[in-house]
Design a protein around this motif. Structure first.
Motif, PDB file in Angstrom:
ATOM      1  N   LEU A  39       8.802  -8.046  28.611  1.00  7.69           N
ATOM      2  CA  LEU A  39       8.405  -8.879  27.470  1.00  7.69           C
ATOM      3  C   LEU A  39       9.510  -8.968  26.420  1.00  7.69           C
ATOM      4  N   GLY A  40      10.743  -8.855  26.856  1.00  2.00           N
ATOM      5  CA  GLY A  40      11.870  -8.796  25.922  1.00  2.00           C
ATOM      6  C   GLY A  40      12.026 -10.004  25.025  1.00  2.00           C
ATOM      7  N   ASP A  41      11.472 -11.147  25.434  1.00  2.00           N
ATOM      8  CA  ASP A  41      11.553 -12.339  24.578  1.00  2.00           C
ATOM      9  C   ASP A  41      10.555 -12.272  23.428  1.00  2.00           C
ATOM     10  N   LYS A  42       9.600 -11.341  23.524  1.00  7.56           N
ATOM     11  CA  LYS A  42       8.553 -11.224  22.510  1.00  7.56           C
ATOM     12  C   LYS A  42       8.630  -9.931  21.699  1.00  7.56           C
ATOM     13  N   VAL A  43       9.282  -8.913  22.251  1.00  6.69           N
ATOM     14  CA  VAL A  43       9.173  -7.582  21.669  1.00  6.69           C
ATOM     15  C   VAL A  43      10.526  -6.893  21.586  1.00  6.69           C
ATOM     16  N   GLN A  44      10.658  -5.995  20.607  1.00  6.78           N
ATOM     17  CA  GLN A  44      11.782  -5.076  20.559  1.00  6.78           C
ATOM     18  C   GLN A  44      11.238  -3.664  20.431  1.00  6.78           C
ATOM     19  N   VAL A  45      11.504  -2.847  21.427  1.00  8.22           N
ATOM     20  CA  VAL A  45      11.148  -1.426  21.362  1.00  8.22           C
ATOM     21  C   VAL A  45      12.274  -0.701  20.639  1.00  8.22           C
ATOM     22  N   ILE A  46      11.907   0.161  19.697  1.00  9.61           N
ATOM     23  CA  ILE A  46      12.870   1.006  18.980  1.00  9.61           C
ATOM     24  C   ILE A  46      12.336   2.434  18.991  1.00  9.61           C
ATOM     25  N   GLY A  47      13.121   3.352  19.503  1.00 11.74           N
ATOM     26  CA  GLY A  47      12.742   4.751  19.477  1.00 11.74           C
ATOM     27  C   GLY A  47      13.143   5.416  18.166  1.00 11.74           C
ATOM     28  N   ILE A  48      12.426   6.472  17.811  1.00 11.28           N
ATOM     29  CA  ILE A  48      12.806   7.337  16.692  1.00 11.28           C
ATOM     30  C   ILE A  48      12.841   8.758  17.244  1.00 11.28           C
ATOM     31  N   ASP A  49      14.038   9.238  17.522  1.00 11.60           N
ATOM     32  CA  ASP A  49      14.209  10.558  18.134  1.00 11.60           C
ATOM     33  C   ASP A  49      14.157  11.635  17.048  1.00 11.60           C
ATOM     34  N   VAL A  50      13.186  12.546  17.179  1.00 12.71           N
ATOM     35  CA  VAL A  50      12.986  13.586  16.165  1.00 12.71           C
ATOM     36  C   VAL A  50      13.134  14.985  16.764  1.00 12.71           C
ATOM     37  N   ARG A  51      13.480  15.930  15.892  1.00 13.73           N
ATOM     38  CA  ARG A  51      13.551  17.371  16.215  1.00 13.73           C
ATOM     39  C   ARG A  51      14.549  17.695  17.317  1.00 13.73           C
TER      40      ARG A  51
ATOM     41  N   VAL B  84       7.920  -2.407  18.522  1.00 13.49           N
ATOM     42  CA  VAL B  84       7.226  -1.192  18.937  1.00 13.49           C
ATOM     43  C   VAL B  84       8.096   0.000  18.538  1.00 13.49           C
ATOM     44  N   LEU B  85       7.638   0.755  17.547  1.00 19.30           N
ATOM     45  CA  LEU B  85       8.353   1.951  17.079  1.00 19.30           C
ATOM     46  C   LEU B  85       7.749   3.170  17.750  1.00 19.30           C
ATOM     47  N   ASN B  86       8.547   3.861  18.545  1.00 15.72           N
ATOM     48  CA  ASN B  86       8.046   5.004  19.303  1.00 15.72           C
ATOM     49  C   ASN B  86       8.716   6.289  18.848  1.00 15.72           C
ATOM     50  N   VAL B  87       7.902   7.252  18.407  1.00 17.91           N
ATOM     51  CA  VAL B  87       8.398   8.556  17.974  1.00 17.91           C
ATOM     52  C   VAL B  87       8.455   9.473  19.186  1.00 17.91           C
TER      53      VAL B  87
ATOM     54  N   VAL C  68       2.697  14.603  15.318  1.00 17.89           N
ATOM     55  CA  VAL C  68       2.180  14.007  16.555  1.00 17.89           C
ATOM     56  C   VAL C  68       3.325  13.303  17.283  1.00 17.89           C
ATOM     57  N   VAL C  69       3.731  13.885  18.397  1.00 15.16           N
ATOM     58  CA  VAL C  69       4.812  13.333  19.218  1.00 15.16           C
ATOM     59  C   VAL C  69       4.372  13.431  20.683  1.00 15.16           C
ATOM     60  N   PRO C  70       4.371  12.316  21.420  1.00 21.87           N
ATOM     61  CA  PRO C  70       4.783  10.985  21.001  1.00 21.87           C
ATOM     62  C   PRO C  70       3.695  10.283  20.198  1.00 21.87           C
ATOM     63  N   SER C  71       4.122   9.307  19.415  1.00 22.00           N
ATOM     64  CA  SER C  71       3.204   8.387  18.753  1.00 22.00           C
ATOM     65  C   SER C  71       3.919   7.055  18.616  1.00 22.00           C
ATOM     66  N   THR C  72       3.143   6.000  18.411  1.00 17.64           N
ATOM     67  CA  THR C  72       3.716   4.654  18.414  1.00 17.64           C
ATOM     68  C   THR C  72       3.093   3.801  17.322  1.00 17.64           C
ATOM     69  N   ILE C  73       3.946   3.063  16.620  1.00 15.62           N
ATOM     70  CA  ILE C  73       3.524   2.126  15.579  1.00 15.62           C
ATOM     71  C   ILE C  73       3.931   0.726  16.046  1.00 15.62           C
ATOM     72  N   VAL C  74       2.980  -0.191  16.077  1.00 16.25           N
ATOM     73  CA  VAL C  74       3.266  -1.561  16.507  1.00 16.25           C
ATOM     74  C   VAL C  74       3.261  -2.465  15.280  1.00 16.25           C
ATOM     75  N   VAL C  75       4.351  -3.213  15.114  1.00 20.84           N
ATOM     76  CA  VAL C  75       4.553  -4.077  13.950  1.00 20.84           C
ATOM     77  C   VAL C  75       4.487  -5.529  14.402  1.00 20.84           C
ATOM     78  N   ASP C  76       3.734  -6.363  13.675  1.00 15.32           N
ATOM     79  CA  ASP C  76       3.597  -7.766  14.081  1.00 15.32           C
ATOM     80  C   ASP C  76       4.822  -8.579  13.673  1.00 15.32           C
ATOM     81  N   LYS C  77       4.804  -9.871  13.996  1.00 15.58           N
ATOM     82  CA  LYS C  77       5.970 -10.727  13.775  1.00 15.58           C
ATOM     83  C   LYS C  77       6.300 -10.904  12.292  1.00 15.58           C
ATOM     84  N   GLU C  78       5.319 -10.624  11.431  1.00 17.60           N
ATOM     85  CA  GLU C  78       5.529 -10.728   9.987  1.00 17.60           C
ATOM     86  C   GLU C  78       5.873  -9.375   9.363  1.00 17.60           C
TER      87      GLU C  78
END
Length: 202
Positions: A103-115, A78-81, A154-164
């Protein structure tokens, strides 16, 4: 002549790899975002998913350490701007932490801090809210340039990336944990059955 032209146009359409539905258009191997006509929740299914571009950058807390989405293949990412100056981000950030905690066994949240020209302000933002997921420090928003056509304003916004490592969803709005958890569970269950997988509401 007209018949030949029609056949050529049909062939070009097939080769272009146009997606189905009104949600988005992706062409080629790399993800390209196309405005969904006012939609804020965009889902990509099956062959409509395109590979996430290289997303990496300096750790907000350690400029000698790099964070990369490529390090988390096999998990949903989960990429969060966000930015500490962003009002909705103050509500959203603890919700993202809930997703990481639960859900830490399934997901990694990563922030992208801008401006944020000064690292100390976003660092304090994360400390004060006890956020443990990592964030890329990207005051100029260069990371988002990798997403062709993505609305950087657009802030905040989120991009969800699958396992592949393919883009599966984009949210151009503030999210709650209850918005993200069903999506993460569904994506995590792909290629295998997960007992608590839920279908996302649309």
């Amino acid at each position: 002549m007209k018949k030949a032209l029609a056949l050529l146009l049909a062939a070009a359409f097939v080769l272009a790899g146009c997606t189905t539905g009104d949600d988005a258009v992706s062409r080629g191997a790399n993800f390209q975002f196309v405005s969904p006509g006012g939609k804020t929740d965009i889902f990509y299914e099956g062959n409509d998913r395109q590979e996430v571009p290289e997303v990496s950058g300096e750790d907000l807390f350690d400029e000698n350490k790099d964070i990369s989405v490529r390090d988390h293949r096999g998990k949903v990412v989960v990429l969060n701007v966000w930015g500490q100056w962003c009002g909705p981000c103050r509500t959203e950030a603890p919700e993202l932490q809930k997703v990481q905690d639960d859900l830490g066994d399934k997901v990694q949240v990563i922030g992208i801090d801008v401006r944020d020209p000064d690292r100390s302000a976003p660092q304090d933002f994360m400390r004060n809210r006890q956020l443990t997921y990592p964030s890329i420090y990207d005051p100029a928003g260069r990371t988002l340039l990798q997403f062709s056509g993505y609305p950087r304003n657009v802030v905040p916004s989120t991009i969800v990336v699958d396992k592949e490592q393919r883009v599966a969803a984009v949210f151009l709005r503030e999210l709650l944990a209850t918005d993200l958890k069903p999506v993460v569970n569904r994506l995590a269950a792909e290629g295998g059955q997960a007992p608590d997988a839920e279908q996302p509401g649309r």
